[in-house]
Motif scaffolding. Structure first.
Motif, PDB file in Angstrom:
ATOM      1  N   GLY A  16       0.837  -1.189   0.000  1.00 62.12           N
ATOM      2  CA  GLY A  16       0.000   0.000   0.000  1.00 62.12           C
ATOM      3  C   GLY A  16       0.874   1.242   0.000  1.00 62.12           C
ATOM      4  N   HIS A  17       0.243   2.401   0.065  1.00 57.75           N
ATOM      5  CA  HIS A  17       1.050   3.626   0.038  1.00 57.75           C
ATOM      6  C   HIS A  17       0.294   4.794   0.664  1.00 57.75           C
ATOM      7  N   SER A  18       1.017   5.832   0.965  1.00 57.67           N
ATOM      8  CA  SER A  18       0.430   7.032   1.554  1.00 57.67           C
ATOM      9  C   SER A  18      -0.387   7.803   0.523  1.00 57.67           C
ATOM     10  N   GLU A  19      -1.283   8.633   1.010  1.00 53.17           N
ATOM     11  CA  GLU A  19      -2.109   9.504   0.170  1.00 53.17           C
ATOM     12  C   GLU A  19      -2.836   8.742  -0.939  1.00 53.17           C
TER      13      GLU A  19
ATOM     14  N   HIS B  23      -6.485   8.527   6.471  1.00 57.58           N
ATOM     15  CA  HIS B  23      -6.472   7.691   5.261  1.00 57.58           C
ATOM     16  C   HIS B  23      -5.188   6.877   5.144  1.00 57.58           C
ATOM     17  N   ASP B  24      -4.089   7.371   5.723  1.00 56.53           N
ATOM     18  CA  ASP B  24      -2.862   6.573   5.745  1.00 56.53           C
ATOM     19  C   ASP B  24      -2.954   5.466   6.798  1.00 56.53           C
ATOM     20  N   GLN B  25      -3.644   5.744   7.896  1.00 56.31           N
ATOM     21  CA  GLN B  25      -3.909   4.694   8.876  1.00 56.31           C
ATOM     22  C   GLN B  25      -4.694   3.562   8.218  1.00 56.31           C
ATOM     23  N   LEU B  26      -5.696   3.945   7.447  1.00 61.71           N
ATOM     24  CA  LEU B  26      -6.498   2.936   6.743  1.00 61.71           C
ATOM     25  C   LEU B  26      -5.655   2.189   5.724  1.00 61.71           C
ATOM     26  N   SER B  27      -4.772   2.886   5.032  1.00 54.68           N
ATOM     27  CA  SER B  27      -3.936   2.253   4.015  1.00 54.68           C
ATOM     28  C   SER B  27      -3.081   1.146   4.617  1.00 54.68           C
ATOM     29  N   GLN B  28      -2.541   1.378   5.809  1.00 53.44           N
ATOM     30  CA  GLN B  28      -1.718   0.347   6.451  1.00 53.44           C
ATOM     31  C   GLN B  28      -2.558  -0.859   6.863  1.00 53.44           C
ATOM     32  N   ILE B  29      -3.699  -0.613   7.480  1.00 52.08           N
ATOM     33  CA  ILE B  29      -4.566  -1.725   7.882  1.00 52.08           C
ATOM     34  C   ILE B  29      -5.075  -2.473   6.655  1.00 52.08           C
ATOM     35  N   ASN B  30      -5.335  -1.743   5.595  1.00 52.31           N
ATOM     36  CA  ASN B  30      -5.809  -2.370   4.359  1.00 52.31           C
ATOM     37  C   ASN B  30      -4.813  -3.392   3.823  1.00 52.31           C
ATOM     38  N   VAL B  31      -3.524  -3.106   3.948  1.00 51.87           N
ATOM     39  CA  VAL B  31      -2.507  -4.073   3.513  1.00 51.87           C
ATOM     40  C   VAL B  31      -2.687  -5.393   4.255  1.00 51.87           C
TER      41      VAL B  31
ATOM     42  N   TRP C  63       3.889  -4.563   2.755  1.00 53.32           N
ATOM     43  CA  TRP C  63       4.752  -3.377   2.649  1.00 53.32           C
ATOM     44  C   TRP C  63       3.896  -2.130   2.547  1.00 53.32           C
ATOM     45  N   TRP C  64       4.525  -0.994   2.868  1.00 52.22           N
ATOM     46  CA  TRP C  64       3.826   0.289   2.781  1.00 52.22           C
ATOM     47  C   TRP C  64       4.831   1.357   2.376  1.00 52.22           C
ATOM     48  N   PHE C  65       4.478   2.109   1.325  1.00 55.04           N
ATOM     49  CA  PHE C  65       5.375   3.111   0.759  1.00 55.04           C
ATOM     50  C   PHE C  65       4.914   4.511   1.120  1.00 55.04           C
ATOM     51  N   ASP C  66       5.811   5.301   1.696  1.00 57.40           N
ATOM     52  CA  ASP C  66       5.525   6.696   2.007  1.00 57.40           C
ATOM     53  C   ASP C  66       6.004   7.551   0.843  1.00 57.40           C
ATOM     54  N   VAL C  67       5.071   8.110   0.102  1.00 58.94           N
ATOM     55  CA  VAL C  67       5.408   8.844  -1.118  1.00 58.94           C
ATOM     56  C   VAL C  67       6.291  10.048  -0.823  1.00 58.94           C
ATOM     57  N   ALA C  68       5.962  10.814   0.205  1.00 57.97           N
ATOM     58  CA  ALA C  68       6.673  12.066   0.480  1.00 57.97           C
ATOM     59  C   ALA C  68       8.145  11.850   0.777  1.00 57.97           C
ATOM     60  N   SER C  69       8.474  10.781   1.499  1.00 51.67           N
ATOM     61  CA  SER C  69       9.864  10.528   1.879  1.00 51.67           C
ATOM     62  C   SER C  69      10.571   9.568   0.938  1.00 51.67           C
ATOM     63  N   GLY C  70       9.783   8.806   0.142  1.00 53.99           N
ATOM     64  CA  GLY C  70      10.380   7.796  -0.722  1.00 53.99           C
ATOM     65  C   GLY C  70      10.837   6.562   0.028  1.00 53.99           C
TER      66      GLY C  70
END
Length: 220
Positions: free
Chosen positions: A103-106, A152-160, A187-194
């Motif tokens: 998953g990923h942020s935003e 929404h990022d909290q949800l993205s992590q749980i969604n994974v 896995w989870w990707f943070d777009v802002a930090s890469g």
């Protein structure tokens, strides 16, 4: 925009292809990827780039929200057959040793899943997002893995994690995991930090992928 894409093709042929000529020649007769990588269709998530993967290393499936419709007891998907077909092909034909759900942020899909009301002009998208509702329910009733993140990022992590459970609803996945020939990874990707994070079951959190985490998770 088409011009930009086509110029990119020419640039690849002129500058990059000479470095990959032998690799593509080897791949012409077949593929043997290391992992099945399930991720979002979001243009900001580029699996091969983020994993420094060569052509032929990742068997990739992308869709809105990196969702995996679960299966019935007979192993038949309750949703689109595309995802189920990818699972069967990855395990039975390609015999991958790892499946990664990333998953990923935003994520726009996660933002949409949190809305109480959605536009009526996207009926297919609305039906597709039903596969994220279990994650939304868990976030509401069990809380976030990382409360410092926006909702929404909290949800993205749980969604994974929920999609990994959906994967495990397929008999061929469960049997391969039980036999020790397949591992499921979140896995989870943070777009802002890469930066890329992997779920650590012992800590119940997504941890930054570094060499220490690799040693701990791969050996576990």
């Amino acid at each position: 925009m088409l011009r930009k894409l086509m110029e990119g093709v020419v640039e690849f042929r002129e500058q990059m292809l000479p470095h990959y000529t032998e690799r593509f020649r080897q791949l012409a007769t077949g593929q043997s990827p290391d992992a099945f990588f399930i991720t979002c269709a979001d243009s900001r998530v580029v699996p091969d780039l983020l994993a420094s993967a060569l052509p032929g290393s990742l068997f990739t499936m992308r869709n809105i929200g990196n969702l995996v419709p679960p299966a019935t007891v007979d192993g038949v998907s309750i949703g689109d057959l595309s995802e189920a077909s990818g699972i069967e092909y990855a395990i039975l034909v390609l015999k991958v040793s790892d499946i990664v759900v990333c998953g990923h942020s935003e994520c726009g899909a996660m933002k949409a899943a949190l809305r109480k009301e959605r536009p009526s002009d996207v009926p297919n998208l609305n039906r597709w997002l039903c596969h994220a509702q279990t994650a939304a329910f868990r976030l509401e009733h069990e809380g976030a893995l990382d409360k410092s993140l926006c909702v929404h990022d909290q949800l993205s992590q749980i969604n994974v994690l929920v999609q990994l459970e959906h994967l495990a609803s397929y008999p061929i996945v469960r049997e391969s995991v039980s036999a020790g020939t397949l591992r499921l990874n979140g896995w989870w990707f943070d777009v802002a930090s890469g930066q890329m994070y992997a779920y650590d079951r012992t800590k119940r959190s997504f941890e930054l992928i570094d060499r220490d985490l690799i040693d701990r998770l791969v050996m576990s």
